[in-house]
Design an enzyme around this catalytic site. Structure first.
Site, PDB file in Angstrom:
ATOM      1  N   LEU A 266       0.824  -1.204   0.000  1.00  0.00           N
ATOM      2  CA  LEU A 266       0.000   0.000   0.000  1.00  0.00           C
ATOM      3  C   LEU A 266       0.860   1.255   0.000  1.00  0.00           C
ATOM      4  O   LEU A 266       0.355   2.353  -0.123  1.00  0.00           O
ATOM      5  CB  LEU A 266      -0.906   0.012   1.231  1.00  0.00           C
ATOM      6  CG  LEU A 266      -2.047  -1.008   1.144  1.00  0.00           C
ATOM      7  CD1 LEU A 266      -2.788  -1.067   2.454  1.00  0.00           C
ATOM      8  CD2 LEU A 266      -3.000  -0.646   0.023  1.00  0.00           C
ATOM      9  N   ARG A 267       2.155   1.075   0.141  1.00  0.00           N
ATOM     10  CA  ARG A 267       3.026   2.242   0.218  1.00  0.00           C
ATOM     11  C   ARG A 267       2.879   3.099  -1.037  1.00  0.00           C
ATOM     12  O   ARG A 267       2.896   4.321  -0.960  1.00  0.00           O
ATOM     13  CB  ARG A 267       4.471   1.807   0.390  1.00  0.00           C
ATOM     14  CG  ARG A 267       5.273   2.776   1.222  1.00  0.00           C
ATOM     15  CD  ARG A 267       6.738   2.484   1.117  1.00  0.00           C
ATOM     16  NE  ARG A 267       7.101   1.210   1.685  1.00  0.00           N
ATOM     17  CZ  ARG A 267       7.502   1.045   2.937  1.00  0.00           C
ATOM     18  NH1 ARG A 267       7.580   2.075   3.713  1.00  0.00           N
ATOM     19  NH2 ARG A 267       7.840  -0.136   3.397  1.00  0.00           N
ATOM     20  N   GLY A 268       2.739   2.423  -2.160  1.00  0.00           N
ATOM     21  CA  GLY A 268       2.600   3.150  -3.417  1.00  0.00           C
ATOM     22  C   GLY A 268       1.386   4.052  -3.401  1.00  0.00           C
ATOM     23  O   GLY A 268       1.466   5.233  -3.734  1.00  0.00           O
TER      24      GLY A 268
END
Lengths: 602, 328
Positions: free
Chosen positions: B251-253
């Site tokens: 989910l960092r993106g």
């Protein structure tokens, strides 16, 4: 030089010695601005003569030298232990780069510089100062230094790391010169030191002059903007040396000849020459929108600069370029990548521990002093109470610390790819696909890869062990197929590479992709019978070498014969599945796992 | 690159910026020039950690200083990075005192590492860890100290010198690629400006002061506006769909994309995140996170553009029929 005479017609070619003399002069005028001189020459009387001239130009004092294996402490500066102990407070000793502030520093055997060191020097060239953040000390020293890099390398493999040569404004080559050639002098009005003081008085170059330099750089395929900047600075130094304050067009032309010509990677299209067929096409960066433009303008200055640069092209470079050989801007960067890995492999320091410096343990001096430091006041009182004469610093055996290193072993996958006709027709594309899958996984696992290909009469190491997979992949995809199968040569090249990796402390895994049907003997002669005999011999030696191997059978119909070959080499045998994504993926996975289990703790 | 750095300066939560580029494209120069652009900050006078007076219940004297831009030199040793025993005090007075390192100096500012790929592994791990937690914990030589270390990490590197570990790349919020200008006029302009600076550094700086000030003002405004920028659900959906289409792991993106788009909107002076902002930050937020084809780095920007066209195409259709969205 008579700087006020405009250049008319084709200028006389610049001899290597003239260029070298100009370089020595300019480097002495503006050591830091021009970054220094890259001298590609073997040690010899000519180089000594040039160094003498350089020393004279720089004021006569002998120039400081840096050995190529210099450590950070010496290069950048650090805690001066002797002085610290005597003074009872930390004393910082400036490094070589800072000591040579405002002058030149000679780097001997620059082609052997490791890229880590090169990057440190490059940072100093960029900034003009050294930031020391070491051993609990923090300081910034001015270091407006130029580097004189003596490069004794041979061929493209051995050369100064690109990061440094790029930041070095003046490139000269002295090979092929004899002392008799070194007579002609250059004609300057002011001495370098006088000129240096006048540098600031010189007005910036005009727009047309800068444009002429940039256009010339583009036409000769000089990609880095730094080159044009160095040319402008050289022009300014030339102008200051002539005692003027406005840069003349002749300054610009001469600067281009000195700075740009040695960097040329292609020849500009000859102007209105009918025999253009010989001319190599300009590379993409001299893109079509700049070329016609500059030709249409037909600016006389630009032509002057262009002609001067063309006339100054070193002979060997000119020959190579006219033969159509386009030098790539960064030729096979084997050296840089390899050196970096070597420096990593020296073992990273994982701190210190108590102990005596024996058995090859190195004493960690600063850490030892640190360990002793907090107790000094206390110990001094103890010693005084006991009525003994106290030393200034009290260090007890229990304070001694030694360095600990962790030497990482990494695994290296050596791809040994059969690119012969039999393989090419059958399944070279599939083999490439499989290798790419393994490459992808190797990337994630940070393993190194090497690529050996064999076809025709012999084997070739296309990619020496590297972590830069991009290059491996590019070379692989461009790998041509065809010809007979020198399987013996292929296996031997891969095993030799594997053994070399082993000595370096890495764990090699050879991935042999072939159909196992060799038809070329070890000495390169065709013939199935001799090839089979040689193969038997090689297989036995491979088994004894102890290098792990996986034989991937790429034949359309995997056979007993290849399986037997694998057994005789002590290799794992895997038939290459037909183009099926899932099966390929599973294969790649198991191969990478192989590489991981082959890892032996150091 | 300029935009990426401004975005990271507007919202430090975006995470660091990784700059890839050809040699001689002025990567380092651009970062080092940053200090002059940013609005100065208020700190507790003489505080080694540049702490905000408000944090310390401000009774102490304050000082206004430029934003710290700390350059981590390649030869730095670990004790100078994290901080260690003050050797001078120990030697002269026999005291155990902590001497803050570069991480302390970089608090509330920027930490720049040139050639990240040449920095020693353990230092890089340490930096990434501190950058993520915003706190530096020192446990060495009997010292036990923790101090704030919130900084924007800016790394630069040349891809030809070797790859970066994917785990490391993923920790940088944004990644940009700087290319040598191929246009003659641009190159001429670059050289002329350098030449002018060589000739008269002070005059050059003075002549650009107005523009620097304008950027500083834009940044101050953007920081204030950041909290009021709205991120509509439709935009979030677009981002999620974009990440799914590209197959970016984790989910960092998406988080980075959202924060970067918001910062970008704040810089643009927009009230809400729209398709324009997503389009302008998608490549820098995602291009280093595409795991599928790690070897094919050149193609990833093109892939993002393609995915953008697909996803934004559908999104704009949805916006065109608002009652459809409402019905859902």
């Amino acid at each position: 030089m008579t700087p006020d005479t405009p250049l008319h017609g084709a200028p006389a070619p610049m001899t290597p010695w003239t260029r070298a003399q100009w370089a020595a002069h300019l480097a002495a005028v503006d050591p830091h601005g021009l970054g220094g001189v890259l001298v590609r020459a073997w040690a010899g009387p000519v180089r000594d003569l040039w160094l003498e001239e350089l020393t004279l130009a720089a004021g006569g004092a002998p120039l400081a030298k840096v050995p190529s294996g210099v450590d950070d402490q010496r290069l950048l500066g650090g805690l001066d232990l002797t002085a610290t102990l005597t003074a009872g407070r930390p004393v910082l000793q400036p490094g070589l780069l800072a000591q040579a502030d405002g002058s030149l520093l000679v780097v001997v055997m620059a082609e052997r510089l490791q890229s880590g060191l090169a990057a440190r020097m490059a940072a100093v060239l960029d900034r003009g100062s050294v930031a020391v953040e070491r051993d609990g000390l923090s300081a910034v020293h001015s270091a407006c230094t130029g580097l004189v890099m003596l490069d004794e390398g041979q061929g493209d493999e051995e050369r100064v790391p690109d990061a440094l040569s790029e930041r070095c404004g003046l490139w000269i080559g002295l090979d092929g010169l004899s002392v008799r050639d070194c007579v002609a002098g250059i004609d300057v009005v002011l001495s370098p030191l006088q000129a240096r003081h006048r540098l600031r008085l010189v007005a910036p170059a005009s727009a047309a002059q800068v444009e002429a330099l940039c256009a010339t750089a583009a036409m000769f395929g000089v990609e880095s903007p730094r080159a044009a900047l160095f040319a402008v600075r050289a022009a300014r130094a030339l102008c200051a040396s002539a005692g003027r304050t406005t840069i003349s067009d002749a300054d610009i032309a001469l600067a281009a000849a000195i700075v740009l010509a040695p960097r040329a990677t292609c020849l500009p299209p000859p102007p209105q020459d009918p025999d253009t067929e010989e001319a190599p096409p300009p590379p993409p960066e001299a893109s079509s929108d700049t070329d016609p433009d500059s030709q249409m303008q037909d600016a006389p200055l630009e032509d002057q600069v262009l002609d001067a640069t063309r006339a100054a092209l070193p002979q060997d470079l000119l020959a190579a370029l006219s033969a159509g050989a386009v030098r790539t801007a960064s030729p096979r960067d084997v050296q840089g990548a390899g050196a970096r890995l070597k420096s990593l492999r020296r073992g990273r320091s994982i701190g210190t521990r108590c102990g005596r410096p024996a058995n090859g343990h190195r004493l960690a001096l600063v850490e030892s002093l640190r360990a002793a430091a907090p107790w000094q006041a206390l110990r001094a009182r103890e010693v005084a109470a006991a009525g003994r004469e106290g030393a200034r610093i009290h260090i007890r055996p229990s304070d001694l610390q030694v360095r600990r290193h962790e030497s990482r072993t990494s695994s290296t996958i050596i791809f040994c790819v059969d690119a012969s006709g039999s393989a090419a027709f059958a399944r070279l594309a599939e083999v490439k696909g499989a290798v790419e899958l393994v490459l992808g996984q190797a990337y994630a696992a940070r393993t190194q890869v090497a690529l050996v290909a064999f076809r025709g009469t012999g084997a070739e190491v296309l990619v020496p062990p590297t972590r830069s997979l991009v290059r491996a992949r590019r070379l692989l995809s461009g790998l041509p197929g065809g010809g007979p199968t020198p399987l013996v040569a292929g296996i031997e090249a891969a095993v030799a590479l594997g053994l070399a990796e082993k000595t370096k402390g890495n764990t090699p895994l050879i991935l042999l992709l072939s159909d196992g049907r060799g038809n070329v003997a070890r000495d390169g002669t065709p013939g199935r019978a001799q090839a089979a005999a040689d193969l038997k011999d090689t297989a036995a030696r491979t088994a004894r070498s102890g290098v792990a191997m996986v034989l991937v059978d790429t034949a359309r119909w995997p056979g007993q014969e290849t399986q037997a070959l694998a057994a005789s080499m002590g290799a794992r045998y895997v038939p290459l599945p037909f183009a099926d994504g899932a099966a390929m993926g599973a294969l790649a996975g198991s191969l990478t796992a192989d590489a991981a289990t082959a890892r032996v703790p150091a | 690159m300029k935009r990426a750095i401004l975005i990271a300066a507007t919202d430090p939560k975006v995470g660091g910026v990784m700059v890839f580029g050809d040699r001689g494209t002025g990567k380092s120069t651009a970062v080092r020039g940053l200090a002059g652009l940013l609005p100065p900050i208020k700190v507790v006078a003489g505080d080694p950690y540049n702490r905000d007076p408000a944090e310390l219940d401000g009774r102490s004297a304050t000082a206004t200083v430029p934003v710290p831009v700390v350059d981590l030199p390649l030869g730095a040793t670990e004790d100078r990075v994290v901080g260690a025993l003050d050797i001078e005090k120990a030697l002269t007075k026999g005291e155990k005192a902590f001497e803050p390192g570069l991480l302390a100096r970089a608090n509330r500012g920027f930490l720049y590492i040139d050639e990240v790929n040449l920095l020693e592994d353990h230092l890089v791990d340490l930096l990434i860890d501190v950058a993520a937690s915003g706190e530096n914990i020192v446990e060495r030589e009997g010292l036990s100290i923790r101090h704030p270390a919130r900084f924007v990490l800016i790394g630069s590197g040349n891809p030809e010198e070797g790859d970066l570990r994917p785990q490391l790349l993923d920790r940088f919020g944004l990644s940009v690629d700087v290319r040598t200008p191929t246009d003659l006029a641009q190159r001429v302009e670059v050289i002329r400006r350098c030449d002018a600076y060589d000739h008269d550094a002070a005059g050059f700086v003075a002549s650009w002061k107005a523009r620097d000030k304008a950027i500083a003002r834009q940044l101050t405004k953007a920081r204030k506006a950041l909290h009021s920028v709205d991120v509509p659900t439709a935009a979030l959906e677009t981002m999620a769909r974009l990440c799914m289409a590209l197959g970016a792991d984790g989910l960092r993106g998406e988080l980075t994309l959202m924060r970067a788009a918001r910062a970008c909107a704040a810089l643009d002076g927009a009230a809400a995140v729209g398709a324009d902002q997503i389009r302008s930050v998608a490549a820098m937020a995602l291009r280093h996170r595409l795991r599928r084809d790690v070897l094919d780095d050149t193609g990833s920007t093109a892939r993002i553009d393609r995915a953008l066209d697909e996803v934004l195409g559908t999104a704009s259709q949805m916006q065109a029929s608002p009652h459809l969205v409402a019905a859902e």
